[in-house]
Design a protein around this motif. Structure first.
Motif, PDB file in Angstrom:
ATOM      1  N   PRO A 213       1.826  68.035  46.014  1.00  0.00           N
ATOM      2  CA  PRO A 213       1.621  67.009  44.985  1.00  0.00           C
ATOM      3  C   PRO A 213       1.137  67.605  43.661  1.00  0.00           C
ATOM      4  O   PRO A 213       1.526  67.148  42.585  1.00  0.00           O
ATOM      5  N   GLU A 214       0.310  68.660  43.731  1.00  0.00           N
ATOM      6  CA  GLU A 214      -0.225  69.277  42.511  1.00  0.00           C
ATOM      7  C   GLU A 214       0.896  69.830  41.634  1.00  0.00           C
ATOM      8  O   GLU A 214       0.891  69.660  40.412  1.00  0.00           O
ATOM      9  N   SER A 215       1.882  70.501  42.265  1.00  0.00           N
ATOM     10  CA  SER A 215       2.970  71.100  41.477  1.00  0.00           C
ATOM     11  C   SER A 215       3.834  70.020  40.843  1.00  0.00           C
ATOM     12  O   SER A 215       4.324  70.173  39.724  1.00  0.00           O
ATOM     13  N   VAL A 216       4.022  68.904  41.551  1.00  0.00           N
ATOM     14  CA  VAL A 216       4.837  67.805  41.023  1.00  0.00           C
ATOM     15  C   VAL A 216       4.160  67.179  39.805  1.00  0.00           C
ATOM     16  O   VAL A 216       4.788  66.956  38.759  1.00  0.00           O
ATOM     17  N   VAL A 217       2.878  66.900  39.935  1.00  0.00           N
ATOM     18  CA  VAL A 217       2.147  66.240  38.850  1.00  0.00           C
ATOM     19  C   VAL A 217       2.043  67.165  37.635  1.00  0.00           C
ATOM     20  O   VAL A 217       2.158  66.726  36.488  1.00  0.00           O
ATOM     21  N   GLU A 218       1.874  68.461  37.880  1.00  0.00           N
ATOM     22  CA  GLU A 218       1.814  69.420  36.772  1.00  0.00           C
ATOM     23  C   GLU A 218       3.153  69.457  36.038  1.00  0.00           C
ATOM     24  O   GLU A 218       3.204  69.542  34.804  1.00  0.00           O
ATOM     25  N   GLU A 219       4.258  69.368  36.788  1.00  0.00           N
ATOM     26  CA  GLU A 219       5.585  69.335  36.155  1.00  0.00           C
ATOM     27  C   GLU A 219       5.759  68.063  35.334  1.00  0.00           C
ATOM     28  O   GLU A 219       6.351  68.084  34.251  1.00  0.00           O
ATOM     29  N   ALA A 220       5.239  66.947  35.842  1.00  0.00           N
ATOM     30  CA  ALA A 220       5.305  65.687  35.091  1.00  0.00           C
ATOM     31  C   ALA A 220       4.536  65.806  33.775  1.00  0.00           C
ATOM     32  O   ALA A 220       4.982  65.336  32.725  1.00  0.00           O
ATOM     33  N   ARG A 221       3.375  66.485  33.829  1.00  0.00           N
ATOM     34  CA  ARG A 221       2.592  66.694  32.607  1.00  0.00           C
ATOM     35  C   ARG A 221       3.366  67.550  31.602  1.00  0.00           C
ATOM     36  O   ARG A 221       3.395  67.262  30.400  1.00  0.00           O
ATOM     37  N   LEU A 222       4.038  68.583  32.108  1.00  0.00           N
ATOM     38  CA  LEU A 222       4.859  69.439  31.247  1.00  0.00           C
ATOM     39  C   LEU A 222       5.971  68.625  30.578  1.00  0.00           C
ATOM     40  O   LEU A 222       6.237  68.773  29.378  1.00  0.00           O
ATOM     41  N   LEU A 223       6.620  67.758  31.365  1.00  0.00           N
ATOM     42  CA  LEU A 223       7.697  66.930  30.818  1.00  0.00           C
ATOM     43  C   LEU A 223       7.192  66.033  29.690  1.00  0.00           C
ATOM     44  O   LEU A 223       7.873  65.829  28.694  1.00  0.00           O
ATOM     45  N   GLU A 248      -0.486  59.963  46.490  1.00  0.00           N
ATOM     46  CA  GLU A 248      -1.226  61.025  45.797  1.00  0.00           C
ATOM     47  C   GLU A 248      -0.494  61.431  44.513  1.00  0.00           C
ATOM     48  O   GLU A 248      -1.113  61.627  43.463  1.00  0.00           O
ATOM     49  N   ILE A 249       0.833  61.547  44.604  1.00  0.00           N
ATOM     50  CA  ILE A 249       1.623  61.904  43.418  1.00  0.00           C
ATOM     51  C   ILE A 249       1.563  60.779  42.380  1.00  0.00           C
ATOM     52  O   ILE A 249       1.389  61.025  41.181  1.00  0.00           O
ATOM     53  N   ALA A 250       1.689  59.534  42.853  1.00  0.00           N
ATOM     54  CA  ALA A 250       1.644  58.382  41.939  1.00  0.00           C
ATOM     55  C   ALA A 250       0.316  58.325  41.187  1.00  0.00           C
ATOM     56  O   ALA A 250       0.271  58.091  39.971  1.00  0.00           O
ATOM     57  N   ARG A 251      -0.782  58.576  41.894  1.00  0.00           N
ATOM     58  CA  ARG A 251      -2.098  58.580  41.239  1.00  0.00           C
ATOM     59  C   ARG A 251      -2.179  59.708  40.206  1.00  0.00           C
ATOM     60  O   ARG A 251      -2.791  59.560  39.149  1.00  0.00           O
ATOM     61  N   GLY A 252      -1.557  60.843  40.552  1.00  0.00           N
ATOM     62  CA  GLY A 252      -1.523  61.968  39.619  1.00  0.00           C
ATOM     63  C   GLY A 252      -0.728  61.642  38.364  1.00  0.00           C
ATOM     64  O   GLY A 252      -1.116  62.036  37.252  1.00  0.00           O
ATOM     65  N   PHE A 253       0.381  60.928  38.530  1.00  0.00           N
ATOM     66  CA  PHE A 253       1.165  60.508  37.361  1.00  0.00           C
ATOM     67  C   PHE A 253       0.282  59.699  36.414  1.00  0.00           C
ATOM     68  O   PHE A 253       0.285  59.909  35.200  1.00  0.00           O
ATOM     69  N   LYS A 254      -0.463  58.756  36.986  1.00  0.00           N
ATOM     70  CA  LYS A 254      -1.296  57.899  36.135  1.00  0.00           C
ATOM     71  C   LYS A 254      -2.398  58.717  35.458  1.00  0.00           C
ATOM     72  O   LYS A 254      -2.659  58.568  34.261  1.00  0.00           O
ATOM     73  N   ARG A 255      -3.015  59.609  36.236  1.00  0.00           N
ATOM     74  CA  ARG A 255      -4.161  60.369  35.727  1.00  0.00           C
ATOM     75  C   ARG A 255      -3.759  61.361  34.630  1.00  0.00           C
ATOM     76  O   ARG A 255      -4.407  61.467  33.603  1.00  0.00           O
ATOM     77  N   LEU A 256      -2.642  62.090  34.869  1.00  0.00           N
ATOM     78  CA  LEU A 256      -2.280  63.172  33.954  1.00  0.00           C
ATOM     79  C   LEU A 256      -1.271  62.779  32.883  1.00  0.00           C
ATOM     80  O   LEU A 256      -1.178  63.443  31.865  1.00  0.00           O
ATOM     81  N   THR A 257      -0.488  61.729  33.133  1.00  0.00           N
ATOM     82  CA  THR A 257       0.539  61.379  32.141  1.00  0.00           C
ATOM     83  C   THR A 257       0.426  59.944  31.634  1.00  0.00           C
ATOM     84  O   THR A 257       0.729  59.673  30.473  1.00  0.00           O
ATOM     85  N   GLY A 258       0.043  59.025  32.507  1.00  0.00           N
ATOM     86  CA  GLY A 258       0.014  57.615  32.109  1.00  0.00           C
ATOM     87  C   GLY A 258       1.390  57.035  31.847  1.00  0.00           C
ATOM     88  O   GLY A 258       1.510  55.931  31.301  1.00  0.00           O
ATOM     89  N   LEU A 259       2.446  57.763  32.255  1.00  0.00           N
ATOM     90  CA  LEU A 259       3.813  57.309  31.957  1.00  0.00           C
ATOM     91  C   LEU A 259       4.326  56.337  33.019  1.00  0.00           C
ATOM     92  O   LEU A 259       3.997  56.466  34.197  1.00  0.00           O
ATOM     93  N   PRO A 260       5.158  55.369  32.618  1.00  0.00           N
ATOM     94  CA  PRO A 260       5.845  54.546  33.622  1.00  0.00           C
ATOM     95  C   PRO A 260       6.809  55.407  34.419  1.00  0.00           C
ATOM     96  O   PRO A 260       7.350  56.385  33.907  1.00  0.00           O
TER      97      PRO A 260
END
Length: 354
Positions: A213-223, A248-260
């Motif tokens: 999950p960490e690598s996925v959320v970090e990639e979302a932040r990069l995007l 866990e990934i969904a929570r990471g999206f909200k925390r690090l990106t806030g993107l829909p």
């Protein structure tokens, strides 16, 4: 169709191959013709400017004939450059693909390790004998080498080579956009444990391999931060197969990106608690492989869901303000005019958003 209406998404497969080849020491370029829309001759001209060691083309079955047109132009312009086919269609029908076009080899299944090995072979003039996962021509005959084992730890793959793509050009179709900016695409897993009869699984197979999950959320932040993505799409076949990991990934999206964000899921994974948390983390759309409204047809297609599962999933999504997108297949084995009418009536009644 105009791409601004129809939408176009990142070719993640090509971007993963490019990053793996770069890690292996090669210089790589990607031409995404879904964006550039070059004629076969212009595409061949662009490729010739790069003086390539090899050229790879990918396609699904629906655009295979288009790939053949591009392949013919490339081989005409660059006859000495090896032409490699890959992707879902080529992996499912490698010998037929090789016979059908001017290809020198077909990569079967996951391409990273195989393509790097092919590049190394072509760079030093070596034979393709022994390169696992390829079907190739040798003295006018077709040879098939043994399959290549799947990449067990996909976390060791470098992130897709987003820098080689026109990232500002990617977005869903107009009817499914939630923002006015570009979208980012993510693949958090490879493989699908389900056995639907119409799915070939020719590239990633049935064996599920999960990214952390960490690598996925970090990639979302990069995007978001580097490439300006304003929404995210998770392209896994069934993102919710491991529910806790998906949360866990969904929570990471909200925390690090806030993107829909949106994802592909199964109707039998639906639950009030899951959709409540998904909505709270910014999930705007769920894409369901619903296929039919007739249980007998669903059973024959080995979907392992019922029409009631679909009705429940669409209702739950609506309750939580999440858009529902149902894919439907008319003409599955076992379908008749009566079952097709039943399916149409069913989806009219449950009324998904798309």
């Amino acid at each position: 169709l105009n791409s601004s209406v129809a939408g176009v998404t990142q070719p993640l497969g090509a971007a993963y191959l490019a990053s793996y080849l770069r890690q292996g020491g090669f210089t790589v370029s990607i031409i995404d013709n879904c964006v550039e829309r070059l004629s076969p001759e212009k595409l061949a001209g662009r490729a010739a400017e790069k003086a390539p060691l090899l050229i790879g083309l990918t396609s699904t079955t629906t655009n295979f004939n288009n790939m053949l047109r591009l392949a013919a132009a490339l081989k005409s312009r660059l006859p000495a450059v090896p032409l490699i086919a890959g992707g879902q269609h080529a992996s499912a029908l490698p010998e037929q693909t090789l016979r059908g076009g001017p290809f020198d080899a077909v990569v079967i299944g996951e391409g990273e390790e195989t393509l790097l090995e092919l590049a190394l072979k072509f760079a030093d003039g070596g034979s393709l004998e022994g390169v696992k996962g390829v079907c190739y021509r040798h003295n006018g005959k077709i040879r098939s080498n043994p399959p290549r084992p799947l990449i067990a730890d996909i976390d060791r793959l470098p992130p897709p080579a987003y820098d080689l793509l026109p990232m500002a050009a990617y977005h869903p179709s107009l009817s499914r956009r939630f923002t006015t900016g570009p979208s980012g695409s993510l693949l958090t897993a490879r493989g699908c444990a389900y056995d639907c009869s119409f799915c070939s699984k020719s590239v990633f197979s049935k064996t599920i391999r999960l990214r952390s999950p960490e690598s996925v959320v970090e990639e979302a932040r990069l995007l978001k931060e580097k490439y300006g993505a304003t929404e995210l799409i998770v392209w896994d076949d069934a993102f919710t197969t491991d529910r806790q990991r998906a949360l866990e990934i969904a929570r990471g999206f909200k925390r690090l990106t806030g993107l829909p964000w949106s994802c592909y899921t199964r109707t039998d994974h639906a639950s009030d608690a899951l959709y409540s948390e998904f909505a709270a983390t910014g999930c705007r759309e769920l894409l369901f492989g619903a296929e039919s409204g007739c249980d007998a047809v669903l059973a024959e297609a080995r979907k392992q869901i019922t029409a009631r599962d679909t009705e429940n999933a669409v209702a739950l999504a609506r309750r939580h303000g999440i858009s529902s997108f149902c894919s439907i297949i008319l003409g599955l084995p076992g379908d008749t005019p009566a079952t097709i009418k039943k399916t149409v009536d069913f989806f009219v009644r449950i009324n998904p958003d798309y």
